[in-house]
Design an enzyme around this catalytic site. Sequence first.
Site, PDB file in Angstrom:
ATOM      1  N   HIS A   8      10.715 -17.059  -0.917  1.00 57.51           N
ATOM      2  CA  HIS A   8      10.178 -17.154   0.456  1.00 57.51           C
ATOM      3  C   HIS A   8       9.617 -15.810   0.933  1.00 57.51           C
ATOM      4  CE1 HIS A   8      12.516 -20.941   0.651  1.00 57.51           C
ATOM      5  NE2 HIS A   8      13.429 -20.231   0.001  1.00 57.51           N
ATOM      6  N   SER A  40     -14.277   0.477   3.786  1.00 52.20           N
ATOM      7  CA  SER A  40     -14.708  -0.227   5.000  1.00 52.20           C
ATOM      8  C   SER A  40     -15.897   0.501   5.588  1.00 52.20           C
ATOM      9  CB  SER A  40     -13.556  -0.241   6.004  1.00 52.20           C
ATOM     10  OG  SER A  40     -14.048  -0.377   7.321  1.00 52.20           O
ATOM     11  N   LYS A  80      -9.895   3.345   4.896  1.00 50.73           N
ATOM     12  CA  LYS A  80      -9.528   2.143   4.163  1.00 50.73           C
ATOM     13  C   LYS A  80      -9.761   2.212   2.657  1.00 50.73           C
ATOM     14  CE  LYS A  80      -8.912  -1.610   6.475  1.00 50.73           C
ATOM     15  NZ  LYS A  80      -7.767  -2.460   6.273  1.00 50.73           N
ATOM     16  N   GLU A 131      -8.609 -10.069  -3.921  1.00 47.04           N
ATOM     17  CA  GLU A 131      -8.854 -11.134  -2.937  1.00 47.04           C
ATOM     18  C   GLU A 131      -9.878 -12.138  -3.454  1.00 47.04           C
ATOM     19  OE1 GLU A 131      -7.987  -8.625   1.167  1.00 47.04           O
ATOM     20  OE2 GLU A 131      -9.974  -8.573   0.276  1.00 47.04           O
TER      21      GLU A 131
END
Length: 470
Positions: free
Chosen positions: A154, A275, A281, A288
């Site tokens: 979980h 970014s 960043k 992804e």
Amino acid sequence: MKLWGGRFDKETNELVFSFTQSLSFDRRLLPYDLRVTRAHARALGECGVLDPEELQKVLSTLDALEEEAEQGTFPFAGEEDVHTAVERQLVERLGATGAKLRAARSRNDQVAADLRLLLMEESGNLVQLLGRLMEVILERAEEYLGAVMPGFTHLQPAQPVLLSHHLLAYFEMFRRDTERFLQARRSADYCPLGSGALAGVTFPLPRRYMADELGFSRVTANSMDAVADRDFVLDFLHACVVLMSHLSRLGEEIVLWCSPAFGFVVLDEAFATGSSIMPQKMNPDVAELVRAKAGRVLGSYVAVAHVLKALPLTYNRDLQEDKENLFDALDQVKGCLRVTVEMLSTLEFRTDRMREAAGEGFTNATDLADYLVRKGLPFLRAHEVAGRLVRICLERGIGLEELPLEEYRKVEPAVEEDLYEAISLEKCLKARDLEGGTAPSRVEQALREARDWLEKEREKWMGGFLHLAP
Ligand code: ARG
């Protein structure tokens, strides 16, 4: 040029042509279509439709066309499909002899043969790529042997595990993926030539000879099935879907782990992105995208599954819709595998941070309960006692290993000094000493077995795949 038209007075409407054409995507079948045409020419030679001289001419023209296909100079000219394009070249270069090749075949058995060849080859390529990925996983698991991390359920801290154990979980997934691709290869490994449009052909084509020529192990048993079904495409796409679900889970974990909230890994700068507005960043876009492409590949599976369902036998043009879905899935899977291999091999693991996290969140609470079982408590009772003790520690802001013995004894007098050893991080790992467990000795053994398996398999793969492209 058209392969049909005699019974038509009118020209095909332009919209219809561009709507039905497949050359824009099935040109990818060119090398396979040439091989299939070569086997067909030899077969026509065997049954006397081409005389030896004609056959020689056809074969040397096919040599030239293959050369051009390899160089990327094959002269496509906006034909309806790749089969027409090949035919046109044979006719243009050989005249009447070239025009004989259409005997005893149909694009229906031809396209099935082309696709089957492509899938046999590409399944082999994917197995090779998976082999590289598994190699990297093993290397990293060997490199970090001994590093501890929290295992999660979980996404909550559960029990400590070895990082190598976690990595080897992926090894097992990818191992099964190779089996699925080898199975997909077997599904494709039937030669449909000789099925013609649907009923078989009226010339005595030597079917087994054609199969041998092309590297197929078997011939299809029923001409109608041979032109009507694409279940072998679904088998391949299924293997792709499952592989992508594994890759996307790995991608997801890399995304999580490189967030400062976890801090378990640092991406190599060459595998991260920045970014446009936030200068600080360093983003895991590669992982992804791998995660997202799993959905795209599943979409291809679903699309082809829907093309097949409820189609009346035998060939229907619907079947043409298999290709773009198949090719896209194949390209996405290859891209994901290649980039994951590199990303994983350059990933830095923050073992200090992992170890720290492994000791947080009461990951030794199960071991406390198990300790109490060894002292004679039934597990249900031991679980409750351990839960109480977790509660007390939570209120004090300490870990189970920091709670003094008197406090333990107030809750459960069976606790003794040896508890502290039993719930230490090292012991929590070592205690899971059974096949498949995370005890260091078991993980070392699993690593050795995985390496042996991979080396043996790779030898087989090397020997077993014909026509392997990089
Ligand atoms: N382009 C077709 C396909 O991909 C093969 C050609 C068969 N066409 C036909 N009208 N019988 O399935």
